[in-house]
Scaffold this motif. Structure first.
Motif, PDB file in Angstrom:
ATOM      1  N   THR A 193      21.927  -7.507   3.870  1.00 21.45           N
ATOM      2  CA  THR A 193      22.283  -7.980   2.532  1.00 21.45           C
ATOM      3  C   THR A 193      23.610  -8.730   2.651  1.00 21.45           C
ATOM      4  OG1 THR A 193      21.236  -6.052   1.576  1.00 21.45           O
ATOM      5  CG2 THR A 193      22.775  -7.244   0.174  1.00 21.45           C
ATOM      6  N   ILE A 194      23.639  -9.950   2.166  1.00 21.55           N
ATOM      7  CA  ILE A 194      24.826 -10.794   2.302  1.00 21.55           C
ATOM      8  C   ILE A 194      25.542 -10.912   0.963  1.00 21.55           C
ATOM      9  CG2 ILE A 194      25.692 -13.072   2.986  1.00 21.55           C
ATOM     10  CD1 ILE A 194      24.274 -11.544   5.266  1.00 21.55           C
ATOM     11  N   ASP A 195      26.844 -10.600   0.987  1.00 20.86           N
ATOM     12  CA  ASP A 195      27.707 -10.825  -0.170  1.00 20.86           C
ATOM     13  C   ASP A 195      28.550 -12.060   0.136  1.00 20.86           C
ATOM     14  OD1 ASP A 195      26.772  -8.556  -1.458  1.00 20.86           O
ATOM     15  OD2 ASP A 195      28.443  -7.298  -0.789  1.00 20.86           O
TER      16      ASP A 195
ATOM     17  N   ILE B 178      28.129  -9.034   5.586  1.00 23.26           N
ATOM     18  CA  ILE B 178      26.919  -8.207   5.584  1.00 23.26           C
ATOM     19  C   ILE B 178      27.336  -6.883   4.938  1.00 23.26           C
ATOM     20  CG2 ILE B 178      25.144  -7.070   6.959  1.00 23.26           C
ATOM     21  CD1 ILE B 178      25.608  -9.201   9.136  1.00 23.26           C
ATOM     22  N   SER B 179      26.909  -6.668   3.699  1.00 27.98           N
ATOM     23  CA  SER B 179      27.384  -5.493   2.957  1.00 27.98           C
ATOM     24  C   SER B 179      26.817  -4.178   3.491  1.00 27.98           C
ATOM     25  CB  SER B 179      27.073  -5.634   1.469  1.00 27.98           C
ATOM     26  OG  SER B 179      25.682  -5.726   1.271  1.00 27.98           O
ATOM     27  N   ASN B 180      25.671  -4.233   4.167  1.00 23.82           N
ATOM     28  CA  ASN B 180      25.096  -3.018   4.754  1.00 23.82           C
ATOM     29  C   ASN B 180      25.187  -3.050   6.283  1.00 23.82           C
ATOM     30  OD1 ASN B 180      23.206  -5.100   4.954  1.00 23.82           O
ATOM     31  ND2 ASN B 180      21.442  -3.795   4.548  1.00 23.82           N
ATOM     32  N   TYR B 181      26.285  -3.609   6.793  1.00 22.04           N
ATOM     33  CA  TYR B 181      26.517  -3.768   8.231  1.00 22.04           C
ATOM     34  C   TYR B 181      26.581  -2.422   8.947  1.00 22.04           C
ATOM     35  CZ  TYR B 181      29.005  -4.979  12.554  1.00 22.04           C
ATOM     36  OH  TYR B 181      29.378  -5.118  13.858  1.00 22.04           O
ATOM     37  N   VAL B 182      25.893  -2.338  10.083  1.00 23.90           N
ATOM     38  CA  VAL B 182      25.932  -1.162  10.952  1.00 23.90           C
ATOM     39  C   VAL B 182      26.474  -1.636  12.295  1.00 23.90           C
ATOM     40  CG1 VAL B 182      24.560   0.618  12.103  1.00 23.90           C
ATOM     41  CG2 VAL B 182      23.946  -0.138   9.796  1.00 23.90           C
ATOM     42  N   SER B 183      27.603  -1.076  12.712  1.00 20.13           N
ATOM     43  CA  SER B 183      28.257  -1.576  13.927  1.00 20.13           C
ATOM     44  C   SER B 183      27.706  -0.957  15.205  1.00 20.13           C
ATOM     45  CB  SER B 183      29.766  -1.333  13.850  1.00 20.13           C
ATOM     46  OG  SER B 183      30.021   0.052  13.754  1.00 20.13           O
ATOM     47  N   SER B 184      27.077   0.199  15.112  1.00 22.43           N
ATOM     48  CA  SER B 184      26.664   0.916  16.312  1.00 22.43           C
ATOM     49  C   SER B 184      25.164   0.783  16.578  1.00 22.43           C
ATOM     50  CB  SER B 184      27.032   2.396  16.169  1.00 22.43           C
ATOM     51  OG  SER B 184      26.628   3.109  17.309  1.00 22.43           O
TER      52      SER B 184
ATOM     53  N   ALA C  51      33.178  -8.793  11.903  1.00 24.92           N
ATOM     54  CA  ALA C  51      34.294  -7.830  11.870  1.00 24.92           C
ATOM     55  C   ALA C  51      33.747  -6.442  11.538  1.00 24.92           C
ATOM     56  CB  ALA C  51      35.316  -8.267  10.825  1.00 24.92           C
ATOM     57  N   THR C  52      34.557  -5.430  11.756  1.00 20.28           N
ATOM     58  CA  THR C  52      34.114  -4.054  11.512  1.00 20.28           C
ATOM     59  C   THR C  52      33.706  -3.810  10.064  1.00 20.28           C
ATOM     60  OG1 THR C  52      36.399  -3.370  11.201  1.00 20.28           O
ATOM     61  CG2 THR C  52      35.462  -3.051  13.395  1.00 20.28           C
ATOM     62  N   ASP C  53      34.200  -4.628   9.138  1.00 19.27           N
ATOM     63  CA  ASP C  53      33.820  -4.483   7.728  1.00 19.27           C
ATOM     64  C   ASP C  53      32.628  -5.357   7.354  1.00 19.27           C
ATOM     65  OD1 ASP C  53      34.999  -6.996   7.786  1.00 19.27           O
ATOM     66  OD2 ASP C  53      36.428  -6.583   6.170  1.00 19.27           O
ATOM     67  N   GLY C  54      32.038  -6.060   8.355  1.00 17.86           N
ATOM     68  CA  GLY C  54      30.855  -6.884   8.110  1.00 17.86           C
ATOM     69  C   GLY C  54      31.137  -8.326   7.784  1.00 17.86           C
ATOM     70  N   VAL C  55      32.422  -8.740   7.736  1.00 18.14           N
ATOM     71  CA  VAL C  55      32.756 -10.127   7.420  1.00 18.14           C
ATOM     72  C   VAL C  55      32.398 -11.012   8.616  1.00 18.14           C
ATOM     73  CG1 VAL C  55      34.622 -11.753   6.894  1.00 18.14           C
ATOM     74  CG2 VAL C  55      34.537  -9.528   5.746  1.00 18.14           C
ATOM     75  N   LEU C  56      31.732 -12.132   8.321  1.00 14.10           N
ATOM     76  CA  LEU C  56      31.258 -13.053   9.355  1.00 14.10           C
ATOM     77  C   LEU C  56      32.265 -14.166   9.591  1.00 14.10           C
ATOM     78  CD1 LEU C  56      27.608 -13.513   8.012  1.00 14.10           C
ATOM     79  CD2 LEU C  56      28.448 -11.809   9.634  1.00 14.10           C
ATOM     80  N   SER C  57      32.397 -14.567  10.856  1.00 16.89           N
ATOM     81  CA  SER C  57      33.182 -15.764  11.169  1.00 16.89           C
ATOM     82  C   SER C  57      32.421 -16.548  12.226  1.00 16.89           C
ATOM     83  CB  SER C  57      34.591 -15.395  11.644  1.00 16.89           C
ATOM     84  OG  SER C  57      34.530 -14.561  12.774  1.00 16.89           O
TER      85      SER C  57
ATOM     86  N   ALA D 277      18.266 -16.331   2.410  1.00 19.47           N
ATOM     87  CA  ALA D 277      19.112 -17.430   2.875  1.00 19.47           C
ATOM     88  C   ALA D 277      20.451 -17.380   2.142  1.00 19.47           C
ATOM     89  CB  ALA D 277      18.414 -18.768   2.625  1.00 19.47           C
ATOM     90  N   PHE D 278      21.510 -17.740   2.872  1.00 14.94           N
ATOM     91  CA  PHE D 278      22.842 -17.807   2.246  1.00 14.94           C
ATOM     92  C   PHE D 278      23.530 -19.071   2.730  1.00 14.94           C
ATOM     93  CE2 PHE D 278      23.312 -15.411   6.144  1.00 14.94           C
ATOM     94  CZ  PHE D 278      24.510 -15.832   6.703  1.00 14.94           C
TER      95      PHE D 278
END
Length: 181
Positions: free
Chosen positions: A92-94, A108-114, A134-140, A163-164
């Motif tokens: 899910t993309i915010d 990615i609001s429901n990002y899972v890092s592991s 990033a660890t909080d799901g922010v994309l770069s 799509a975003f």
């Protein structure tokens, strides 16, 4: 003198590994119609056509066979039923809209890092590389454009995200020129 009653053969169980769609599948390869199959004191449900043992929860089992004379076989070799593999959630993309100071920020609001890998594509399906999360799901690392992302874990893929769109930073208006007269 009556002959000794026949003892059923030791059950042989063939396993199909768990998948993204189902838990481990256990089939009695030397199934005999009319016999019942047991795990301890619990009678098992076995499909008469496929010989699959149904309704087994994750765990370790041995089974025995009993015939109409109530003679019981020796126990099968131990086998393990594993739960169905977990399919990751659809990403899910915010979005935070572009401004005069920054381009669109996507997260990615429901990002899972592991244990989860994310794959990005342009809207037309072209693969995109160089994206960092990033660890909080922010994309770069995404240039202006329209994208989709999917998650993968242990060979199981999520649905593709909606799509975003990433938009460039807005252009600030030109510095006003003041003319004194």
């Amino acid at each position: 003198i009556k002959a000794q009653k026949a003892v059923p053969a030791k059950p042989t169980v063939t396993l199909t590994a768990e998948s993204c769609a189902a838990p481990t599948k256990a089939v009695i390869s030397n199934y005999v119609p009319g016999q019942t199959y047991w795990n301890g004191a619990t009678q098992l449900t076995v499909d008469n056509t496929s010989h699959e043992i149904t309704n087994l929860v994750a765990g370790t089992y041995t089974i025995t066979a009993k015939n109409n004379d109530n003679c019981e076989s020796v126990a099968s070799d131990s086998f393990e039923i594993k739960a169905q593999k977990e399919v990751p959630a659809k990403p899910t993309i915010d979005l935070t809209a572009e401004s005069c100071t920054a381009a669109t920020v996507a997260k990615i609001s429901n990002y899972v890092s592991s244990g989860v890998t994310y794959t990005f594509t342009k809207a037309d399906g072209t693969p995109v590389t160089g994206v960092t999360i990033a660890t909080d799901g922010v994309l770069s690392g995404l240039a202006a454009g329209t994208y989709k992302v999917k998650a993968e874990k242990d060979g199981c893929e999520s649905e593709v995200s909606d799509a975003f769109e990433i938009k460039d930073q807005q252009t600030a208006p030109a510095k006003p020129t003041v003319t004194l007269t």
